[in-house]
Design an enzyme around this catalytic site. Structure first.
Site, short mmCIF file in Angstrom:
data_model
loop_
_atom_site.label_atom_id
_atom_site.label_comp_id
_atom_site.label_asym_id
_atom_site.label_seq_id
_atom_site.Cartn_x
_atom_site.Cartn_y
_atom_site.Cartn_z
N GLU A 1 1.08 -1.49 -0.41
CA GLU A 1 -0.31 0.07 -0.03
C GLU A 1 0.49 0.75 0.03
O GLU A 1 0.32 2.53 -0.53
CB GLU A 1 -0.96 -0.09 1.05
CG GLU A 1 -1.85 1.15 1.10
CD GLU A 1 -2.74 1.76 0.34
OE1 GLU A 1 -3.13 3.07 0.32
OE2 GLU A 1 -2.98 1.13 -1.09
N HIS B 1 2.08 1.71 -3.11
CA HIS B 1 1.28 2.63 -4.48
C HIS B 1 1.63 4.27 -4.08
O HIS B 1 1.04 4.45 -5.14
CB HIS B 1 -0.05 2.27 -3.97
CG HIS B 1 -1.11 2.18 -4.84
ND1 HIS B 1 -2.33 2.37 -4.34
CD2 HIS B 1 -1.28 2.95 -5.64
CE1 HIS B 1 -2.93 3.04 -5.09
NE2 HIS B 1 -1.93 3.51 -6.49
N HIS C 1 -12.20 5.55 -8.50
CA HIS C 1 -10.88 5.72 -7.86
C HIS C 1 -9.55 5.28 -9.60
O HIS C 1 -8.67 6.04 -10.64
CB HIS C 1 -9.89 5.18 -7.01
CG HIS C 1 -8.70 5.67 -6.81
ND1 HIS C 1 -8.17 6.70 -6.68
CD2 HIS C 1 -7.57 5.04 -6.17
CE1 HIS C 1 -7.10 6.91 -6.42
NE2 HIS C 1 -6.12 5.69 -5.92
N HIS D 1 -21.73 -7.15 -16.77
CA HIS D 1 -20.64 -6.94 -17.11
C HIS D 1 -19.92 -7.85 -18.32
O HIS D 1 -19.29 -6.87 -19.72
CB HIS D 1 -19.11 -7.20 -16.17
CG HIS D 1 -17.74 -7.00 -16.75
ND1 HIS D 1 -17.55 -5.83 -16.96
CD2 HIS D 1 -16.41 -7.54 -16.79
CE1 HIS D 1 -16.12 -5.69 -17.26
NE2 HIS D 1 -15.19 -7.12 -17.28
N HIS E 1 -5.91 -8.70 -17.30
CA HIS E 1 -6.74 -7.74 -18.01
C HIS E 1 -6.88 -6.70 -17.54
O HIS E 1 -7.91 -5.91 -18.06
CB HIS E 1 -7.84 -8.89 -16.87
CG HIS E 1 -9.69 -8.52 -17.39
ND1 HIS E 1 -9.75 -8.93 -18.95
CD2 HIS E 1 -10.48 -8.41 -16.72
CE1 HIS E 1 -11.36 -8.49 -19.28
NE2 HIS E 1 -11.51 -8.28 -18.26
#
Length: 354
Positions: free
Chosen positions: A78, A81, A143, A258, A316
């Site tokens: 985290e 990031h 986000h 989706h 992906h």
């Protein structure tokens, strides 16, 4: 015309904007990795981690937030990031500062630079809300979309700077008109944005393997689904959304939505390619759109069949990024090739009179 020192500054801006595109892609993938390893709440506070700018030891973390035991690996993921996202913000500030002396030039994309700065600030706020609102799906999805918007603004800024560097601006500040998007282009863009939002919604609600099997879902073409709960966009703030809060039928509805979105997008891209394939300047980007979509579809199917392995889920996301970039470049090619001969002659006459 841009000359001398201004041209050198422009070349620096070109390099920085291209670096910004690549760096944003890296930040997006780091963010997705953070989510896939369940490290989004590896640090329970923001902007520090247990009150510090680096991950503390276990005793200090326990003293700061006793209800959230430290998991060092997740905390470091985290924080990495956050570090790279902060570095991206500094890059945007550098671009705006470096470009400020050129803002009065008629073809300089100053508005794009300011839009990029505004979006990166909002994106930073969403990063904070992701933690403070405990992975609330609405914020997590926004986000992701915000990260893609930053990437697109970097790309658009780079393309505009490249056009400016090539001297496409005529004396007197006259800019040749460019073709507007047709309804078919608008439909394809809208479906792409919708599909990206659906992908973020699938991820943030942990619905990636809600359906087993393909093309059927859990052995049925139309399984039991709770659409109202699956797409209830006013989920309450407060619960910890790590691993999701929705029941199985709601997650199934999200996954099926989706899949249907992917089908609609594919049909729109195919129609777009068939409509404009004869245009040589568009053909490479339309081909790239179709090829990227096909790969992305295959990756989505493989993720379901292989139960969402980490590396495939990352690919992906990378495919989604590539699809967005291909669409942006196709739109750019469409607009740049759209100046009609009559408009060109009229613009040239105006330049001569100036």
């Amino acid at each position: 015309m841009i000359e001398g020192a201004q041209r050198r500054r422009l070349r620096q801006l070109l390099a920085l904007s291209l670096a910004g595109v690549l760096f944003t892609v890296a930040v997006i993938l780091v963010g997705v990795f953070t989510r896939l390893v369940d490290a989004g709440l590896g640090c329970p506070d923001w902007p520090g981690c247990y009150g510090r700018l680096v991950v503390p030891d276990e005793s200090r973390a326990l003293a700061h937030t006793p209800e959230a035991p430290l998991e060092a690996f997740k905390a470091w993921v985290e924080m990495v990031h956050r570090y790279v996202a902060s570095a991206l913000g500094l890059l945007v500030i550098a671009l705006v500062a470096l470009g400020a002396p050129l803002r009065r030039h008629a073809d300089y994309p100053w508005g794009v630079s300011l839009a990029l700065l505004a979006v990166i600030l909002v994106q930073g706020a969403f990063g904070a809300f992701t933690v403070t609102l405990k992975l609330w799906p609405q914020v997590v999805t926004l986000h992701l979309l915000g990260g893609l918007a930053v990437m697109l603004l970097f790309l658009w800024l780079h393309l505009r700077l490249r056009r400016c560097d090539r001297g496409r601006l005529a004396p007197g500040g006259v800019v040749a008109p460019r073709r507007r998007l047709t309804p078919l282009w608008g439909l394809a863009v809208a479906l792409l944005v919708g599909q990206l939002a659906l992908g973020g919604w699938v991820s943030s609600n942990y619905a990636g393997i809600a359906c087993q099997g393909f093309p059927t879902c859990n052995g049925q073409w139309w399984p039991a689904m709770d659409w109202s709960e699956g797409f209830h966009l006013t989920q309450s703030v407060g619960p910890n959304y790590l691993h999701g809060q929705l029941h199985a039928d709601a997650r199934t509805a999200i996954q099926v939505g989706h899949r249907l979105g992917a089908l609609a997008l594919g049909l729109a891209l195919l129609a777009l390619a068939l409509r404009h394939w004869q245009q040589a300047s568009l053909r490479p980007w339309l081909g790239a759109l179709l090829a990227t979509y096909a790969v992305q579809l295959g990756l989505g199917i493989a993720n379901v069949l292989l139960w969402l392995p980490l590396w495939l889920a990352l690919l992906h996301t990378a495919g989604a990024v590539a699809l967005v970039l291909a669409m942006a470049m196709a739109i750019w090619a469409w607009r740049e090739a759209g100046t009609a001969p009559a408009q060109q002659r009229r613009a040239q006459k105006e330049w001569i009179h100036v």
